[in-house]
Design a protein around this motif. Sequence first.
Motif, short mmCIF file in Angstrom:
data_model
loop_
_atom_site.label_atom_id
_atom_site.label_comp_id
_atom_site.label_asym_id
_atom_site.label_seq_id
_atom_site.Cartn_x
_atom_site.Cartn_y
_atom_site.Cartn_z
N UNK A 229 0.83 -1.21 0.00
CA UNK A 229 0.00 0.00 0.00
C UNK A 229 0.86 1.25 0.00
N UNK A 230 0.22 2.36 -0.34
CA UNK A 230 0.79 3.69 -0.18
C UNK A 230 -0.07 4.46 0.81
N UNK A 231 0.48 5.52 1.36
CA UNK A 231 -0.28 6.40 2.25
C UNK A 231 -0.30 7.79 1.63
N UNK A 232 -1.48 8.29 1.38
CA UNK A 232 -1.66 9.64 0.84
C UNK A 232 -1.87 10.58 2.01
N UNK A 233 -1.03 11.60 2.12
CA UNK A 233 -1.07 12.52 3.26
C UNK A 233 -1.40 13.91 2.73
N UNK A 234 -2.55 14.43 3.15
CA UNK A 234 -3.00 15.75 2.69
C UNK A 234 -2.91 16.75 3.83
N UNK A 235 -2.29 17.91 3.57
CA UNK A 235 -2.14 18.97 4.56
C UNK A 235 -3.08 20.12 4.22
N UNK A 236 -3.82 20.58 5.21
CA UNK A 236 -4.75 21.69 4.95
C UNK A 236 -3.99 22.98 4.64
N UNK A 237 -2.88 23.21 5.33
CA UNK A 237 -2.08 24.42 5.11
C UNK A 237 -0.67 24.02 4.68
N UNK A 238 -0.43 23.86 3.38
CA UNK A 238 0.88 23.39 2.92
C UNK A 238 2.00 24.40 3.15
N UNK A 239 1.65 25.66 3.43
CA UNK A 239 2.69 26.67 3.63
C UNK A 239 3.50 26.42 4.89
N UNK A 240 2.98 25.60 5.80
CA UNK A 240 3.67 25.31 7.05
C UNK A 240 4.50 24.04 6.99
N UNK A 241 4.54 23.38 5.82
CA UNK A 241 5.17 22.07 5.69
C UNK A 241 6.47 22.18 4.90
N UNK A 242 7.52 21.57 5.42
CA UNK A 242 8.82 21.54 4.74
C UNK A 242 8.86 20.30 3.85
N UNK A 243 8.26 20.39 2.69
CA UNK A 243 8.17 19.23 1.81
C UNK A 243 9.54 18.73 1.34
N UNK A 244 10.49 19.60 0.97
CA UNK A 244 11.81 19.07 0.56
C UNK A 244 12.46 18.23 1.65
N UNK A 245 12.31 18.64 2.91
CA UNK A 245 12.89 17.87 4.01
C UNK A 245 12.21 16.52 4.15
N UNK A 246 10.88 16.51 4.06
CA UNK A 246 10.16 15.24 4.17
C UNK A 246 10.52 14.31 3.02
#
Length: 290
Positions: A229-246
């Motif tokens: 399986x995969x896990x789809x993770x949705x953030x309501x406010x993406x501006x607070x998320x460090x996507x490159x780090x994740x």
Amino acid sequence: MSREYPIIAITGSSGAGTTTVRRSFERMFLREDVHAAMVDGDAFHRYTRDELHRMFREEPERKNELSHFAVEANLLDRLEGLFIEYGEHGTGTFRHYIHAEDKQKIEAGHKVGTFTEWQSLPCGTDLLFYEGLHGGLVTEEYDIARHVDLLVGVAPTMNLEWIQKIDRDTKMRGYSQEAVIDTILGRMDDYVRYIQPQFSRTHINFQRVPTVDTSNPFEVQDIPTDAESFVVIRFRDPSTVDFPWLLAMIKDSFMTRPHTLVVPGARMSLAMELILAPLVRHLLSQRRFR
């Protein structure tokens, strides 16, 4: 203004996997030395199992009306009251609902499908952690979501959710497959009315998507493994998320939308730790001390 006593709520239906998320939080709390008041949403059901069965025998037309998802079948005034009191004072009352897997409570004399007595929350806790059906509920009468500082949704694809519920309720709780399917179908209206809208109010959603055939969830089958399986993770406010780090920290992860991260199912626990631990620390750092 930040609340002195934060509230975290995990919302999702029975069989969705909220218990798995709860265990991730418990490990996190232990590692971070966070003292949490743990509250189970099932404790706010209005009726014992025997009371429900008696009502269904006497008034079979009410069976669908009184699913655990329904407002009428739960003490939502007490749940909202608990959230208000805890947010203001760090106090409140709770109880436990006895499941078949609660071996210690059963050995202590409690009967499956009943409740313990109401009791006070432990003193000196840092936050309240709720896992249940109604952490993000909003109706004309109740607005439970507004009292929650971090609302996390757990919503696997529908067929996977049903497979997980059938597997758990037949193997751990002693129900027949036919009885579980009847429950699933009977409460579908309440699921659409009360459960699904909560996932639009969450700060983060975790949705497990299988990569194996689950076309017929009512066929006896094994639950797809994390590796399937995969896990789809949705953030309501993406501006607070460090996507490159994740993306760098979680191998084989990728993004599908500006607010959506996808991770391999086997790395779901790691993703939760990396995403949720900083949020818990932030909540506690913002506490308003008197």
